[in-house]
Design an enzyme around this catalytic site. Structure first.
Site, PDB file in Angstrom:
ATOM      1  N   GLU A 264      11.422  10.305 -15.915  1.00  0.00           N
ATOM      2  CA  GLU A 264      11.282  12.385 -14.341  1.00  0.00           C
ATOM      3  C   GLU A 264      10.671  11.617 -13.429  1.00  0.00           C
ATOM      4  OE1 GLU A 264      13.750  14.565 -15.194  1.00  0.00           O
ATOM      5  OE2 GLU A 264      13.880  14.077 -16.838  1.00  0.00           O
TER       6      GLU A 264
ATOM      7  N   SER B  68       0.772  -3.326  -3.150  1.00  0.00           N
ATOM      8  CA  SER B  68       2.324  -3.667  -3.012  1.00  0.00           C
ATOM      9  C   SER B  68       2.928  -5.135  -2.498  1.00  0.00           C
ATOM     10  CB  SER B  68       3.446  -2.759  -2.866  1.00  0.00           C
ATOM     11  OG  SER B  68       3.902  -2.732  -1.205  1.00  0.00           O
TER      12      SER B  68
ATOM     13  N   ASN C 183       2.368  -4.324   1.092  1.00  0.00           N
ATOM     14  CA  ASN C 183       1.253  -4.173   1.450  1.00  0.00           C
ATOM     15  C   ASN C 183      -0.406  -4.865   1.790  1.00  0.00           C
ATOM     16  OD1 ASN C 183       0.250  -1.827  -1.765  1.00  0.00           O
ATOM     17  ND2 ASN C 183       1.226  -1.596   0.649  1.00  0.00           N
ATOM     18  N   TRP C 184       0.658  -6.649   1.953  1.00  0.00           N
ATOM     19  CA  TRP C 184      -0.236  -7.979   2.352  1.00  0.00           C
ATOM     20  C   TRP C 184      -0.090  -7.261   4.136  1.00  0.00           C
ATOM     21  CZ3 TRP C 184      -3.335 -10.640  -0.623  1.00  0.00           C
ATOM     22  CH2 TRP C 184      -3.082 -10.995  -1.455  1.00  0.00           C
TER      23      TRP C 184
ATOM     24  N   ASP D 234      -0.963   7.599  -3.828  1.00  0.00           N
ATOM     25  CA  ASP D 234      -0.802   7.139  -2.126  1.00  0.00           C
ATOM     26  C   ASP D 234      -1.767   7.727  -1.393  1.00  0.00           C
ATOM     27  OD1 ASP D 234       0.318   5.998   0.179  1.00  0.00           O
ATOM     28  OD2 ASP D 234       2.088   7.358  -0.382  1.00  0.00           O
ATOM     29  N   GLY D 235      -2.214   8.289  -0.606  1.00  0.00           N
ATOM     30  CA  GLY D 235      -2.406   9.389   0.506  1.00  0.00           C
ATOM     31  C   GLY D 235      -4.121   8.926   0.886  1.00  0.00           C
ATOM     32  N   ASN D 236      -4.573   7.302  -0.105  1.00  0.00           N
ATOM     33  CA  ASN D 236      -6.166   7.077   0.423  1.00  0.00           C
ATOM     34  C   ASN D 236      -6.427   7.350   1.530  1.00  0.00           C
ATOM     35  OD1 ASN D 236      -6.032   7.431  -2.093  1.00  0.00           O
ATOM     36  ND2 ASN D 236      -6.381   4.911  -2.350  1.00  0.00           N
ATOM     37  N   GLY D 237      -5.630   6.563   2.876  1.00  0.00           N
ATOM     38  CA  GLY D 237      -5.458   6.006   4.257  1.00  0.00           C
ATOM     39  C   GLY D 237      -5.714   7.471   4.741  1.00  0.00           C
TER      40      GLY D 237
ATOM     41  N   TRP E 232      -6.544  10.167   3.389  1.00  0.00           N
ATOM     42  CA  TRP E 232      -6.901  11.401   2.916  1.00  0.00           C
ATOM     43  C   TRP E 232      -8.548  10.978   3.993  1.00  0.00           C
ATOM     44  CZ3 TRP E 232     -12.536  10.234   1.398  1.00  0.00           C
ATOM     45  CH2 TRP E 232     -13.018  10.921   0.273  1.00  0.00           C
TER      46      TRP E 232
ATOM     47  N   SER F 245       9.030   3.253  -2.775  1.00  0.00           N
ATOM     48  CA  SER F 245       8.474   1.831  -2.526  1.00  0.00           C
ATOM     49  C   SER F 245       9.119   0.979  -3.262  1.00  0.00           C
ATOM     50  CB  SER F 245       6.848   2.842  -1.867  1.00  0.00           C
ATOM     51  OG  SER F 245       6.812   3.583  -1.118  1.00  0.00           O
TER      52      SER F 245
END
Ligand code: IPE
Ligand code: IPE
Ligand code: MG
Length: 261
Positions: A207, A64, A67-68, A19-22, A24, A196
């Site tokens: 874990e 996911s 995500n569509w 997660d976090g591409n957007g 970035w 998610s």
């Protein structure tokens, strides 16, 4: 936090919520798809590091079922990247003897991505050393529905009995992950602390490690840090510490003397 006296072994199966591409990309004033492009680079780095560290199986949450709902342009960009990744990466997977698997409703992916996926999986199906699992059009609830339907169909066809679903072993055969071990460690990048809709059933005793690092910045050092955190945990599976210590001592006593170091 409780820590075990002896460190746990390196996890056999690590599942990652990339997660976090957007964010970035946004931090750099770049289009979101550029973040996804850099995310693909991180996938290569992390796979190589995982191999060096002896991690047998890596599952990556790539797209996911939810995500569509993103803007059409972004969805198109992600599908394009998936296709290029598979086309370019197949030769490397073969070179590194990595089996590629996919989980999710992959039949709903665009034709070109589906074809690239089928080709990559066929070319690597015989490898046993390391497995890369891509979660594509994946949702844990969708997986539960698909498993329930497949099981019901098997019962109706007389190929399964109602009693098969009395045990988890019996029912889990209908999940997408039927031939995969449960993840030992689930990592989520970007600081979000939620699952998610990812591997809800398989992560029952995993874990969790959450890191604020955005996925395109996640590399070998971050993977090692997550594994170290995992190794310091104590997995009790419903038991108490003393029982685990007793089981460990018993296992050690049963091992031939010459292998005790
Ligand atoms: C993860 O990065 C990649 C996918 C979900 C495909 P995001 O695109 O979700 O990045 P953020 O959360 O917007 O920063
Ligand atoms: C989860 O990330 C899905 C993937 C990493 C593919 P999201 O960015 O879609 O998750 P939410 O919407 O923030 O929960
Ligand atoms: Mg996100």
């Amino acid at each position: 936090m409780t820590s075990a006296s002896t460190p746990l072994p390196v996890p056999a199966h690590i599942a990652i919520i990339m997660d976090g591409n957007g964010r970035w990309a946004k931090q750099r004033g770049l289009p979101r798809v550029e973040g996804h492009r850099r995310g693909v680079e991180a996938v290569r780095t992390v796979m190589e590091a995982a191999r060096e560290l002896g991690v047998k199986c890596v599952t990556l949450y790539a797209f996911s079922v939810e995500n569509w709902r993103r803007p059409e342009e972004e969805v198109g960009g992600l599908m394009g990247l998936l296709e290029t990744f598979l086309a370019r990466e197949t030769a490397n997977l073969v070179r590194d003897r990595v089996r590629l698997r996919a989980i999710g409703r992959t039949d709903e992916l665009p034709g070109a991505a589906r074809a690239a996926l089928a080709a990559a999986m066929a070319a690597t199906a015989h490898f046993t050393e390391q497995t890369l699992v891509l979660a594509l059009n994946y949702g844990a609830r969708t997986e539960a529905l698909d498993a329930a339907r497949a099981y019901a169909a098997a019962v109706v066809a007389g190929k399964a009995s109602l009693d098969d679903a009395k045990s988890w072993e019996g029912f889990s055969r209908y999940l997408y992950t039927r031939d995969l071990p449960d993840p030992d460690l689930v990592i989520r990048t970007s600081g979000e602390k939620r699952i998610s809709n990812f591997l809800l059933l398989q992560a029952a005793y995993a874990e969790f490690v959450f890191t604020p690092v955005l996925w395109p910045d996640f590399g070998k050092a971050e993977l090692i840090a997550a594994i170290d955190e995992f190794r310091g945990r104590e997995r009790r599976f419903g038991q108490i510490t003393e029982q685990l210590a007793a089981a460990k001592a018993e296992a050690a006593a049963q091992r031939p003397a010459d292998v005790i170091v």
